[in-house]
Design a protein around this motif. Structure first.
Motif, mmCIF file in Angstrom:
data_model
loop_
_atom_site.group_PDB
_atom_site.id
_atom_site.type_symbol
_atom_site.label_atom_id
_atom_site.label_comp_id
_atom_site.label_asym_id
_atom_site.label_seq_id
_atom_site.Cartn_x
_atom_site.Cartn_y
_atom_site.Cartn_z
ATOM 1 N N ASP A 60 1.584 -6.728 0.581
ATOM 2 C CA ASP A 60 1.306 -8.161 0.608
ATOM 3 C C ASP A 60 1.440 -8.785 -0.779
ATOM 4 O O ASP A 60 1.868 -9.933 -0.915
ATOM 5 C CB ASP A 60 -0.095 -8.417 1.156
ATOM 6 N N SER A 61 1.084 -8.027 -1.802
ATOM 7 C CA SER A 61 1.069 -8.563 -3.162
ATOM 8 C C SER A 61 2.465 -8.874 -3.707
ATOM 9 O O SER A 61 2.582 -9.598 -4.704
ATOM 10 C CB SER A 61 0.359 -7.586 -4.102
ATOM 11 N N VAL A 62 3.508 -8.341 -3.075
ATOM 12 C CA VAL A 62 4.862 -8.554 -3.594
ATOM 13 C C VAL A 62 5.765 -9.286 -2.607
ATOM 14 O O VAL A 62 6.912 -9.600 -2.944
ATOM 15 C CB VAL A 62 5.524 -7.222 -4.002
ATOM 16 N N LYS A 63 5.266 -9.568 -1.423
ATOM 17 C CA LYS A 63 6.086 -10.271 -0.427
ATOM 18 C C LYS A 63 6.571 -11.603 -0.971
ATOM 19 O O LYS A 63 5.818 -12.359 -1.566
ATOM 20 C CB LYS A 63 5.275 -10.487 0.856
ATOM 21 N N GLY A 64 7.855 -11.877 -0.758
ATOM 22 C CA GLY A 64 8.449 -13.120 -1.232
ATOM 23 C C GLY A 64 8.919 -13.064 -2.668
ATOM 24 O O GLY A 64 9.623 -13.973 -3.127
ATOM 25 N N ARG A 65 8.549 -12.013 -3.401
ATOM 26 C CA ARG A 65 8.961 -11.882 -4.802
ATOM 27 C C ARG A 65 9.869 -10.669 -5.026
ATOM 28 O O ARG A 65 10.775 -10.721 -5.851
ATOM 29 C CB ARG A 65 7.729 -11.761 -5.708
ATOM 30 N N PHE A 66 9.617 -9.591 -4.314
ATOM 31 C CA PHE A 66 10.383 -8.353 -4.482
ATOM 32 C C PHE A 66 11.282 -8.142 -3.264
ATOM 33 O O PHE A 66 10.917 -8.485 -2.137
ATOM 34 C CB PHE A 66 9.452 -7.157 -4.609
ATOM 35 N N THR A 67 12.432 -7.524 -3.514
ATOM 36 C CA THR A 67 13.352 -7.178 -2.433
ATOM 37 C C THR A 67 13.859 -5.760 -2.629
ATOM 38 O O THR A 67 14.379 -5.436 -3.701
ATOM 39 C CB THR A 67 14.548 -8.138 -2.388
ATOM 40 N N ILE A 68 13.697 -4.942 -1.607
ATOM 41 C CA ILE A 68 14.218 -3.576 -1.638
ATOM 42 C C ILE A 68 15.529 -3.548 -0.866
ATOM 43 O O ILE A 68 15.671 -4.206 0.177
ATOM 44 C CB ILE A 68 13.203 -2.566 -1.058
ATOM 45 N N SER A 69 16.496 -2.795 -1.381
ATOM 46 C CA SER A 69 17.785 -2.675 -0.707
ATOM 47 C C SER A 69 18.368 -1.298 -1.021
ATOM 48 O O SER A 69 17.865 -0.593 -1.897
ATOM 49 C CB SER A 69 18.746 -3.770 -1.166
ATOM 50 N N ARG A 70 19.401 -0.941 -0.281
ATOM 51 C CA ARG A 70 20.017 0.358 -0.519
ATOM 52 C C ARG A 70 21.528 0.256 -0.398
ATOM 53 O O ARG A 70 22.040 -0.537 0.391
ATOM 54 C CB ARG A 70 19.462 1.413 0.441
ATOM 55 N N ASP A 71 22.195 1.053 -1.201
ATOM 56 C CA ASP A 71 23.653 1.171 -1.152
ATOM 57 C C ASP A 71 23.948 2.605 -0.741
ATOM 58 O O ASP A 71 23.860 3.520 -1.559
ATOM 59 C CB ASP A 71 24.252 0.846 -2.522
ATOM 60 N N ASN A 72 24.255 2.792 0.534
ATOM 61 C CA ASN A 72 24.447 4.149 1.048
ATOM 62 C C ASN A 72 25.646 4.839 0.405
ATOM 63 O O ASN A 72 25.652 6.062 0.225
ATOM 64 C CB ASN A 72 24.607 4.111 2.564
ATOM 65 N N ALA A 73 26.646 4.081 0.037
ATOM 66 C CA ALA A 73 27.834 4.676 -0.581
ATOM 67 C C ALA A 73 27.507 5.280 -1.945
ATOM 68 O O ALA A 73 28.126 6.255 -2.368
ATOM 69 C CB ALA A 73 28.931 3.628 -0.719
#
Length: 114
Positions: A60-73
């Motif tokens: 909850d403390s990071v929602k809207g500010r942090f974004t996690i993503s991944r590059d499978n390649a």
């Protein structure tokens, strides 16, 4: 599974940083990858996770500010951190969950200070 983090550093409040976590080894065994953090004197806490299918979950403390993503390649997971606050200061750890347990990176320091 080996995990190597990078991208930490010193940033002013309101600034941005992007953390990277490169995975190697038994990549196909990884079910979930995530970022955790531990501030001085506090317990390690979950920041964000992403499944092999791309589903994400945030504290909850990071929602809207942090974004996690991944590059499978590239076998790499990222954490984009915006609008950073002093309370985001911590050592950030990359985590990979597999059937038989979990693996951790060595950690990268993030310091938010003016």
């Amino acid at each position: 599974v080996q995990l190597v983090e990078s991208g930490g550093g010193l940033v002013q409040p309101g600034g941005s940083l992007r953390l990277s976590c490169a995975a190697s080894g038994s990549i196909s065994s990884i079910n979930v990858m995530g970022w955790y953090r531990q501030a001085p004197g506090k317990q390690r806490e979950r920041v964000a996770t992403i499944t092999s299918g791309g589903s994400t979950n945030y504290a909850d403390s990071v929602k809207g500010r942090f974004t996690i993503s991944r590059d499978n390649a590239k076998n790499t997971v990222y954490l984009q951190m915006n609008s950073l606050k002093a309370e985001d200061t911590a050592v950030y750890y990359c985590n990979a969950e597999v059937t038989w347990g979990a693996y951790w990176g060595q950690g990268t320091q993030v310091t938010v200070s003016s």
